[in-house]
Design a protein around this motif. Structure first.
Motif, PDB file in Angstrom:
ATOM      1  N   ARG A 132      -2.198  -3.229  10.858  1.00  0.00           N
ATOM      2  CA  ARG A 132      -2.709  -2.557   9.694  1.00  0.00           C
ATOM      3  C   ARG A 132      -1.043  -2.935   8.549  1.00  0.00           C
ATOM      4  N   PRO A 133      -1.419  -3.280   7.598  1.00  0.00           N
ATOM      5  CA  PRO A 133      -0.196  -3.576   6.876  1.00  0.00           C
ATOM      6  C   PRO A 133       0.339  -2.241   6.229  1.00  0.00           C
ATOM      7  N   SER A 134       1.379  -2.284   5.916  1.00  0.00           N
ATOM      8  CA  SER A 134       1.934  -1.023   5.197  1.00  0.00           C
ATOM      9  C   SER A 134       2.499  -1.120   3.738  1.00  0.00           C
ATOM     10  N   ASP A 135       2.943  -2.314   3.245  1.00  0.00           N
ATOM     11  CA  ASP A 135       3.230  -2.393   2.158  1.00  0.00           C
ATOM     12  C   ASP A 135       2.369  -3.035   1.179  1.00  0.00           C
ATOM     13  N   VAL A 136       1.258  -2.315   0.902  1.00  0.00           N
ATOM     14  CA  VAL A 136       0.062  -2.747   0.109  1.00  0.00           C
ATOM     15  C   VAL A 136      -0.353  -1.743  -0.922  1.00  0.00           C
ATOM     16  N   PRO A 137      -0.923  -2.145  -1.903  1.00  0.00           N
ATOM     17  CA  PRO A 137      -1.578  -1.255  -3.053  1.00  0.00           C
ATOM     18  C   PRO A 137      -2.580  -0.228  -2.671  1.00  0.00           C
ATOM     19  N   VAL A 138      -2.492   0.939  -3.392  1.00  0.00           N
ATOM     20  CA  VAL A 138      -3.738   1.663  -3.236  1.00  0.00           C
ATOM     21  C   VAL A 138      -4.784   1.222  -3.553  1.00  0.00           C
ATOM     22  N   ASN A 139      -6.133   1.333  -2.604  1.00  0.00           N
ATOM     23  CA  ASN A 139      -7.278   0.730  -2.853  1.00  0.00           C
ATOM     24  C   ASN A 139      -7.385  -0.719  -2.190  1.00  0.00           C
ATOM     25  N   TYR A 140      -6.246  -1.237  -1.447  1.00  0.00           N
ATOM     26  CA  TYR A 140      -6.507  -2.296  -0.601  1.00  0.00           C
ATOM     27  C   TYR A 140      -7.320  -2.114   0.462  1.00  0.00           C
ATOM     28  N   LEU A 141      -8.236  -3.195   0.750  1.00  0.00           N
ATOM     29  CA  LEU A 141      -9.230  -3.025   1.927  1.00  0.00           C
ATOM     30  C   LEU A 141      -8.742  -3.994   3.058  1.00  0.00           C
TER      31      LEU A 141
END
Length: 278
Positions: A132-141
């Motif tokens: 699972r990626p950690s550096d992603v924006p809110v609401n990223y699916l």
């Protein structure tokens, strides 16, 4: 305003012709057609290499070094970000696609995306729990293939796409840790752990939060009607064919003076109750 026109490129000498179908013909034409006139556009850069930092305010049309064909469209947003190319509509996906191209497949009536190795209808990034990626924006699916759940990234971490905060659900798992692993964003609903839920109506509300695990009872012997205390009116208490108290059981005999509680939790593993936390 410049004149934008299509120009033929040079097809490989060993390219099969004619193509096997009308769609294959369109794919062939698309693969070996160039656009002329873009070089005079302002605000757009056409090159085979990434534009310099001074040109980050301009859109970039990436060219294939061998054919000079446009293979991608990029804008700068902290880095050069590709804008997916729409490949078109048909019953056969295009050949030689670029990663991120979209195509509506009429054979399956679904939108597909080329992920770099294959056309797929899964438009969301997919991977294992550990990936699972950690550096992603809110609401990223993200689709977690280990637990088979589509997840949404929030300010508090990953959570399942289903369920609203405060929702309660029952799960049948071997243990609580497994239930929580398969349901990120949920917590154990401790108020009902090992209990049965309480119902309620407009006339009678719940007496306490979370339900109950025992039922209180009080035996009333015939002595209350003037009879003998040793001959109670209650001979046995049975719930769902399970005898929970009887005169034959000396340790739990409902005599005239007896009262207490008995366990109503099932003799097998109870369901695990979870509450959506975020």
């Amino acid at each position: 305003m410049p004149t934008i026109a299509l120009q033929p490129a040079t097809a490989p000498v060993d390219a099969p012709f004619p193509p096997a179908s009308a769609q294959a013909m369109l794919n062939f034409i698309s693969a070996y057609t160039q656009i002329s006139g873009l070089e005079t556009l302002t605000g757009v850069i056409r090159s085979t290499t990434t534009p310099a930092a001074t040109d980050r305010d301009k859109a970039w049309i990436k060219l294939d070094p061998a054919s000079n064909r446009a293979v991608g469209f990029y804008v700068f947003n902290g880095d050069r970000v590709a804008i997916p190319l729409v490949a078109g509509v048909g019953d056969e996906a295009p050949e030689n696609p670029q990663k991120g191209e979209l195509f509506f497949n009429t054979s399956y009536a679904t939108l597909q995306i080329y992920d770099g190795s294959q056309w797929t209808s899964n438009l969301f990034p997919t991977g294992t729990t550990s990936s699972r990626p950690s550096d992603v924006p809110v609401n990223y699916l993200y689709f977690d293939s280990d637990i088979g759940r589509l997840l949404r990234y929030t300010s508090q971490g990953w959570t399942t796409l289903d369920g609203a905060i405060g929702d309660i659900k029952m799960v049948d798992e071997q243990n609580e840790d497994t239930a929580l692993t398969k349901n990120p964003g949920w917590v154990l609903y401790a108020a009902i752990k090992g209990k049965f839920p309480l119902g309620w109506s407009t006339a009678n509300g719940p007496t306490s939060e979370g339900g109950r695990s025992t039922i209180a009872w009080s035996a009333k012997g015939t002595s209350a009607q003037g009879g003998n205390r040793e001959s109670p009116a209650i001979g046995a208490i049975t719930i769902d064919t399970k005898e929970v108290a009887s005169r034959a059981n000396l340790n739990n005999t409902p005599t005239a003076l007896d009262s207490g509680t008995f366990d109503i939790t099932p003799p097998y593993k109870a369901l695990i109750f979870l509450r959506k936390d975020y």
